[in-house]
Each structure stands twice: as C-alpha cells, then as structure tokens.
Scaffold this active site. Structure first.
Site, mmCIF file in Angstrom:
data_model
loop_
_atom_site.group_PDB
_atom_site.id
_atom_site.type_symbol
_atom_site.label_atom_id
_atom_site.label_comp_id
_atom_site.label_asym_id
_atom_site.label_seq_id
_atom_site.Cartn_x
_atom_site.Cartn_y
_atom_site.Cartn_z
ATOM 1 N N GLU A 12 -40.685 35.654 21.362
ATOM 2 C CA GLU A 12 -40.893 37.084 21.129
ATOM 3 C C GLU A 12 -39.745 37.951 21.662
ATOM 4 O O GLU A 12 -39.618 39.108 21.262
ATOM 5 C CB GLU A 12 -42.229 37.512 21.744
ATOM 6 C CG GLU A 12 -43.407 36.839 21.045
ATOM 7 C CD GLU A 12 -44.733 36.993 21.782
ATOM 8 O OE1 GLU A 12 -45.750 37.173 21.110
ATOM 9 O OE2 GLU A 12 -44.752 36.924 23.027
ATOM 10 N N ASP A 199 -51.691 34.962 12.466
ATOM 11 C CA ASP A 199 -52.876 34.220 12.003
ATOM 12 C C ASP A 199 -54.027 35.208 11.852
ATOM 13 O O ASP A 199 -53.866 36.389 12.126
ATOM 14 C CB ASP A 199 -53.228 33.121 13.020
ATOM 15 C CG ASP A 199 -53.472 33.688 14.410
ATOM 16 O OD1 ASP A 199 -52.538 33.670 15.226
ATOM 17 O OD2 ASP A 199 -54.569 34.215 14.662
HETATM 18 N N1 ADE Z 1 -51.984 35.672 19.490
HETATM 19 C C1 ADE Z 1 -51.701 35.265 18.247
HETATM 20 N N2 ADE Z 1 -52.816 34.868 17.603
HETATM 21 C C2 ADE Z 1 -53.832 35.031 18.484
HETATM 22 C C3 ADE Z 1 -55.219 34.764 18.422
HETATM 23 N N3 ADE Z 1 -55.785 34.257 17.314
HETATM 24 N N4 ADE Z 1 -55.968 35.024 19.521
HETATM 25 C C4 ADE Z 1 -55.399 35.515 20.640
HETATM 26 N N5 ADE Z 1 -54.092 35.773 20.753
HETATM 27 C C5 ADE Z 1 -53.311 35.530 19.685
#
Ligand code: ADE
Length: 231
Positions: A12, A199
């Site tokens: 990041e 996601d």
């Molecule tokens: N960072 C990226 N995806 C995430 C997720 N599904 N839950 C928590 N933090 C995240």
C-alpha cells in the site's frame, strides 16, 4: 505542514515511497518512518502493520515524534455496498469500529467509551480533495464517498458483511481506518482514509484479495500522489 501518509502493508505504500526524494529513515519501536518530500510537500510515510492496535501505535508515534499535521491513510478494503465493484474507490466520510461492543451495557454497537458518537468524521476538505483526485485517476463511475467500518477481522462471509452494512450503512470494511480516526480525533488532526476495493468481503474474499491486492493498492496510492500534487 507535515503530512503523514500511511498504509497498513508494504504493497500500500511502495508506489509512494518511490516518489520520495532522498528520504531519511528512522525506526521507532517496530515502525520505520520515511521522511522526505513529494512534489515539494513534507511527507512522513510509514507502514503500520495490520489491525487497529498497529494502526494506533504508528499514528501516535508519528504525531508525537514527527509532528504530522494531516493524515492520509491509503489502502485496500472489502466492498460492502452492492453498487461497488472490485477496484472501485471509497473515500471515508466517517469511520466506525464495528467490533467495539459495549451493547451489554446499553451502548450502541461501535460506541467507544468516552465518545458521543459511533462515527468519527473525516476532514471535509481532505475528503473533497481525495474524491476529486480519485475521479481524475479512475473516472467518476468508480468513486464513492461514505462510511467505512473497521474491525480486527478479515471479513469473508456474506452474512457478516451484510450485517455490518445494515447496522452502520457502511460502504467498505477494513482493519485500520477506525483506529486512525480515533487517534487523529484524539489529537485533533484532520484525516481521510482512501480505500480501493480488493474483494467483496464474502465467500470469495480470500481469493479475490490475493488477486487484486497489488492493483487495488497501486490505485489507492496513485490517488494519494494526485492529492499531493494538488495540495
Ligand atoms: N481488507 C481488504 N479486504 C478486507 C476484508 N474483506 N475484510 C477486512 N479487511 C479487508
């Protein structure tokens, strides 16, 4: 004006680190800080590690030892809102810690003892700057502003993510923003959190996260560079 640019993971902050001219490096505790300039702005860049406590440790050290006066947190998150697709951007209007639970004492979920609201407000000027920068980098159909929910859990379950979405009206879920917000508000420092979706926090989250983490991280970092260019 010193600006703290923060991410949880190397992916990041890597792109941003490459833009720093002659950074000096200093490690305090287990956090390494890079001080230098980007586009003539004084920057303190660092990686906190994952989760709320790591985020709080890094931010507190940076405020106390480097005198940062604004915070821009960059990184990736799971999308909650159905409108969002992977790689879309959410700029924080507000942050909440979805796993802070004193409901047994009659408090609303997320309310931290001593606070008057479950939400921490991001700085309106930084939100506007971030939104405009994100639109410039990715186009306005990919950029949202809204509530980001934070907890010490990687969410990968449809029921859990829907629950967080419906309780807090949140757009995205991640693991640091709410802690950064709490520390920033404690020290009265303006902040914003910018998240690219890796996601959808559902049953495919682990797989999608691995696939999209590099690109989503770079998108969020590019937006930070665009902000710095306009500050
Ligand atoms: N960072 C990226 N995806 C995430 C997720 N599904 N839950 C928590 N933090 C995240």
């Amino acid at each position: 004006m010193k600006i703290g640019i923060i991410g949880a993971m190397d992916s990041e902050i890597n792109l941003i680190k490459n833009f720093m001219t002659n950074p000096t490096e200093k490690t305090i505790g287990r956090v390494t800080f890079y001080e230098g300039k980007i586009f003539d702005k004084d920057i303190v860049l660092f990686r906190t590690g994952v989760g709320k406590v790591n985020a709080a440790i890094g931010c507190t050290i940076a405020i106390e030892n480097f005198g940062i006066e604004k915070i821009i947190f960059t990184g990736i998150a799971g999308a909650i809102n159905n409108k969002l697709n992977i790689l879309d951007i959410v700029v924080s209007e507000k942050l909440v810690q979805h796993d802070f639970d004193l409901t047994g004492f009659g408090c609303p979920l997320g309310l931290i003892d001593g606070e008057d609201s479950v939400f921490f407000d991001a700085d309106k000027t930084l939100v506007e700057l971030s939104k405009n920068a994100a639109i410039k980098v990715l186009g306005d159909d990919k950029v949202y502003t809204g509530i980001i929910a934070t907890g010490d859990q990687f969410i990968a379950d449809k029921n859990k993510v829907q629950n967080i979405g419906s309780i807090f009206d949140a757009f995205a879920v991640e693991m640091e923003g709410g802690a950064v917000a709490q520390v920033a508000s404690h020290f009265n420092i303006p902040f914003v959190v910018i998240r690219a979706m890796s996601d959808k926090a559902d049953g495919s989250a682990h797989m999608n996260y691995e696939e999209f983490k590099p690109l989503a991280s770079d998108h969020s970092a590019k937006i930070v560079l665009e902000i710095l260019n306009n500050l």
